[in-house]
Design a protein around this motif. Structure first.
Motif, PDB file in Angstrom:
ATOM      1  N   LEU A 128       0.842  -1.187   0.000  1.00 11.56           N
ATOM      2  CA  LEU A 128       0.000   0.000   0.000  1.00 11.56           C
ATOM      3  C   LEU A 128       0.878   1.238   0.000  1.00 11.56           C
ATOM      4  CD1 LEU A 128      -2.679   1.568   0.353  1.00 11.56           C
ATOM      5  CD2 LEU A 128      -2.402   1.246   2.836  1.00 11.56           C
ATOM      6  N   GLU A 129       0.611   2.125  -0.951  1.00 12.61           N
ATOM      7  CA  GLU A 129       1.269   3.432  -0.982  1.00 12.61           C
ATOM      8  C   GLU A 129       0.199   4.509  -0.880  1.00 12.61           C
ATOM      9  OE1 GLU A 129       5.159   2.463  -3.760  1.00 12.61           O
ATOM     10  OE2 GLU A 129       3.500   3.583  -4.630  1.00 12.61           O
ATOM     11  N   ILE A 130       0.411   5.417   0.047  1.00 10.49           N
ATOM     12  CA  ILE A 130      -0.491   6.556   0.192  1.00 10.49           C
ATOM     13  C   ILE A 130       0.243   7.753  -0.391  1.00 10.49           C
ATOM     14  CG2 ILE A 130      -1.785   8.003   1.787  1.00 10.49           C
ATOM     15  CD1 ILE A 130      -1.761   5.553   3.709  1.00 10.49           C
ATOM     16  N   LYS A 131      -0.391   8.401  -1.367  1.00  7.43           N
ATOM     17  CA  LYS A 131       0.244   9.508  -2.076  1.00  7.43           C
ATOM     18  C   LYS A 131      -0.569  10.785  -1.904  1.00  7.43           C
ATOM     19  CE  LYS A 131       2.254   6.539  -5.607  1.00  7.43           C
ATOM     20  NZ  LYS A 131       2.446   6.362  -7.052  1.00  7.43           N
ATOM     21  N   ASP A 132       0.124  11.914  -2.010  1.00  7.94           N
ATOM     22  CA  ASP A 132      -0.583  13.197  -1.963  1.00  7.94           C
ATOM     23  C   ASP A 132      -1.122  13.519  -3.354  1.00  7.94           C
ATOM     24  OD1 ASP A 132       1.524  14.284  -3.497  1.00  7.94           O
ATOM     25  OD2 ASP A 132       2.360  15.417  -1.826  1.00  7.94           O
ATOM     26  N   SER A 133      -1.762  14.659  -3.496  1.00 14.07           N
ATOM     27  CA  SER A 133      -2.400  15.022  -4.766  1.00 14.07           C
ATOM     28  C   SER A 133      -1.399  15.280  -5.894  1.00 14.07           C
ATOM     29  CB  SER A 133      -3.295  16.246  -4.579  1.00 14.07           C
ATOM     30  OG  SER A 133      -2.540  17.342  -4.105  1.00 14.07           O
ATOM     31  N   PHE A 134      -0.113  15.383  -5.554  1.00 14.02           N
ATOM     32  CA  PHE A 134       0.927  15.570  -6.564  1.00 14.02           C
ATOM     33  C   PHE A 134       1.629  14.264  -6.923  1.00 14.02           C
ATOM     34  CE2 PHE A 134       0.545  19.658  -4.359  1.00 14.02           C
ATOM     35  CZ  PHE A 134       0.233  20.473  -5.425  1.00 14.02           C
ATOM     36  N   GLY A 135       1.209  13.155  -6.292  1.00 13.44           N
ATOM     37  CA  GLY A 135       1.819  11.858  -6.566  1.00 13.44           C
ATOM     38  C   GLY A 135       3.002  11.519  -5.686  1.00 13.44           C
TER      39      GLY A 135
END
Length: 125
Positions: free
Chosen positions: A38-45
């Motif tokens: 699982l990778e949690i990313k912000d709105s910029f990736g």
């Protein structure tokens, strides 16, 4: 059995799978679960957090990510507008400012995951 079915092309297979998912997801005890990353990313990736030993499950009410033995992220199905997949690689759910990108151990299940979410939300095409 399901293992004995051969399809002439991808369109025929998808039609069969959609019918199968509609009947399976209608069951009160419907639940699928897969291990992966699982990778949690912000709105910029940008990757904010990464969990190499995670589980993603989908049931009739939620998508749940479990990680670090006792932590979880719960996403109510009704709050998910769409789920996308890179065939044989990963699936992703975008919510508010973050995206939840899950790479299952068996990459071929990503279509089943995303189509299950779409089916449960009534948006399977």
């Amino acid at each position: 059995t399901v293992d004995d079915i051969a399809f002439p092309d991808m369109t025929a297979w998808r039609k069969w799978q959609n019918g199968y998912l509609i009947s399976e997801t209608a069951k009160d005890d419907y639940r699928i679960a897969f291990s992966g990353v699982l990778e949690i990313k912000d709105s910029f990736g940008k990757i904010l957090e990464k969990y190499k030993d995670a589980e993603m499950s989908v049931d009739r009410k939620n998508v749940t990510y479990r990680y670090d033995a006792d932590k979880q992220i719960l996403l109510p199905l009704k709050s998910i507008e769409d789920a996308v997949s890179d065939y044989s690689l990963r699936c992703e759910i975008n919510r508010e400012c973050n995206s939840y990108q899950f790479t299952p151990v068996d990459g071929q299940v990503v279509i089943k995951i995303t189509d299950s979410i779409k089916c449960l939300n009534g948006i399977l095409s």
